[in-house]
Design an enzyme around this catalytic site. Structure first.
Site, PDB file in Angstrom:
ATOM      1  N   ASN A 121      -4.663   2.249 -13.722  1.00  0.00           N
ATOM      2  CA  ASN A 121      -3.637   1.432 -13.079  1.00  0.00           C
ATOM      3  C   ASN A 121      -2.289   2.102 -13.256  1.00  0.00           C
ATOM      4  O   ASN A 121      -2.082   2.861 -14.204  1.00  0.00           O
ATOM      5  CB  ASN A 121      -3.607   0.045 -13.751  1.00  0.00           C
ATOM      6  N   GLY A 162       0.782  -1.233   0.000  1.00  0.00           N
ATOM      7  CA  GLY A 162       0.000   0.000   0.000  1.00  0.00           C
ATOM      8  C   GLY A 162       0.815   1.286   0.000  1.00  0.00           C
ATOM      9  O   GLY A 162       0.335   2.326   0.443  1.00  0.00           O
ATOM     10  N   THR A 163       2.034   1.247  -0.537  1.00  0.00           N
ATOM     11  CA  THR A 163       2.795   2.502  -0.626  1.00  0.00           C
ATOM     12  C   THR A 163       2.108   3.474  -1.587  1.00  0.00           C
ATOM     13  O   THR A 163       2.130   4.682  -1.372  1.00  0.00           O
ATOM     14  CB  THR A 163       4.248   2.262  -1.090  1.00  0.00           C
ATOM     15  N   HIS A 223       1.804   1.043 -13.557  1.00  0.00           N
ATOM     16  CA  HIS A 223       2.689  -0.108 -13.769  1.00  0.00           C
ATOM     17  C   HIS A 223       4.141   0.367 -13.708  1.00  0.00           C
ATOM     18  O   HIS A 223       4.481   1.389 -14.331  1.00  0.00           O
ATOM     19  CB  HIS A 223       2.391  -0.745 -15.136  1.00  0.00           C
TER      20      HIS A 223
HETATM   21  C1  GRF Z   1       4.038  -0.235  -7.623  1.00  0.00           C
HETATM   22  O1  GRF Z   1       5.253  -0.513  -8.210  1.00  0.00           O
HETATM   23  C2  GRF Z   1       2.977  -0.111  -8.664  1.00  0.00           C
HETATM   24  O2  GRF Z   1       3.461   0.287  -9.896  1.00  0.00           O
HETATM   25  C3  GRF Z   1       2.424  -1.485  -8.747  1.00  0.00           C
HETATM   26  O3  GRF Z   1       2.457  -1.938  -7.401  1.00  0.00           O
HETATM   27  C4  GRF Z   1       3.580  -1.383  -6.767  1.00  0.00           C
HETATM   28  C5  GRF Z   1       3.281  -0.786  -5.419  1.00  0.00           C
HETATM   29  O4  GRF Z   1       2.641  -1.646  -4.578  1.00  0.00           O
HETATM   30  N1  GRF Z   1       1.191  -1.508  -9.421  1.00  0.00           N
HETATM   31  P1  GRF Z   1       2.144  -1.068  -3.182  1.00  0.00           P
HETATM   32  O5  GRF Z   1       1.370   0.186  -3.456  1.00  0.00           O
HETATM   33  O6  GRF Z   1       3.349  -0.759  -2.342  1.00  0.00           O
HETATM   34  O7  GRF Z   1       1.319  -2.158  -2.578  1.00  0.00           O
END
Ligand code: GRF
Length: 221
Positions: free
Chosen positions: A105, A12-13, A107
């Site tokens: 989304n 969830g960053t 990526h």
């Molecule tokens: C990021 O690299 C994003 O591009 C991809 O998921 C990663 C981040 O996951 N879709 P989170 O938000 O830390 O869970």
């Protein structure tokens, strides 16, 4: 105020960045709900700490991905949202044609390279390093019903440096992600994205009757 549903599966960053950017007043939107496909995702805790409603639809409880996607939509239909924001969400979305809510989304590579089923998170960065490309990057795109396939909204390259590891590359890519995703969402919120086939046209900011940009403050306000 536009209302978002954030879908996630992991740490969830991306969600945290959106929470922070909204709190700083830099993105005029509200996160109405966070839906997680994983009950143990740290993103769930981040959402709870921010006081956001959380819905869990556990992917492991479904054999059929289509039944799972329908369950996600059924849960989301309890919320009045304008946009689904995928934030580290590792599953296909089934677009809800009846409600006609778009989804976007992010990526961590330059689509159409290093993307598709099974290529998410650190697997992407490892594939980039294994291939030896000089540039990777970030893509924000509208979601269709194929992995990493819908029309591209924004892209930005990130240089791959000699000696990079998955950690160092992820960290530089994420710095770009944390700027690009709010920028793209803001364009959506401002009604400035128009899809023409596979091309996303970014419309100019609208002026009001006095010739000011709509979000420009008057000096005496
Ligand atoms: C990021 O690299 C994003 O591009 C991809 O998921 C990663 C981040 O996951 N879709 P989170 O938000 O830390 O869970």
């Amino acid at each position: 105020m536009r209302s978002l549903a954030v879908l996630l599966s992991g740490t969830g960053t991306t969600l945290q960045n959106l929470i922070d950017v909204i709190a700083a007043g830099e993105l005029p939107a509200k996160i109405a709900v966070v839906l997680s496909s994983n009950p143990n995702a740290y993103g769930v805790i981040r959402a709870q700490q921010a006081g956001i409603d959380v819905e869990i639809v556990n992917r492991k409880e479904f054999n059929d991905p289509v039944v799972f996607a329908d369950a996600v939509n059924a849960r989301l239909s309890r919320y009045d949202v304008d946009l689904l924001v995928l934030a580290g969400y590792n599953h296909l979305v089934k677009l809800d044609r009846r409600r006609n809510i778009p989804a976007i989304n992010i990526h961590p590579a330059l689509i159409p390279s290093f993307c598709g089923k099974g290529l998410f998170g650190d697997r992407v960065h490892k594939a980039v390093l294994d291939y030896g490309v000089r540039f990777t990057g970030v893509t924000v795109h509208f979601v269709d019903e194929e992995y990493d396939h819908g029309p591209v909204i924004l892209q930005e390259p990130v240089e791959v440096r000699y000696g990079d590891t998955v950690d160092s590359l992820r960290s530089r890519v994420q710095q770009v992600e944390h700027r690009l995703y709010p920028t793209a969402i803001k364009l959506f919120v401002e009604g400035r994205l128009r899809i023409e086939g596979r091309t996303v046209v970014i419309l100019p900011r609208q002026k009001d009757e006095g010739g000011r940009m709509k979000d420009e403050k008057r000096s005496n306000e």
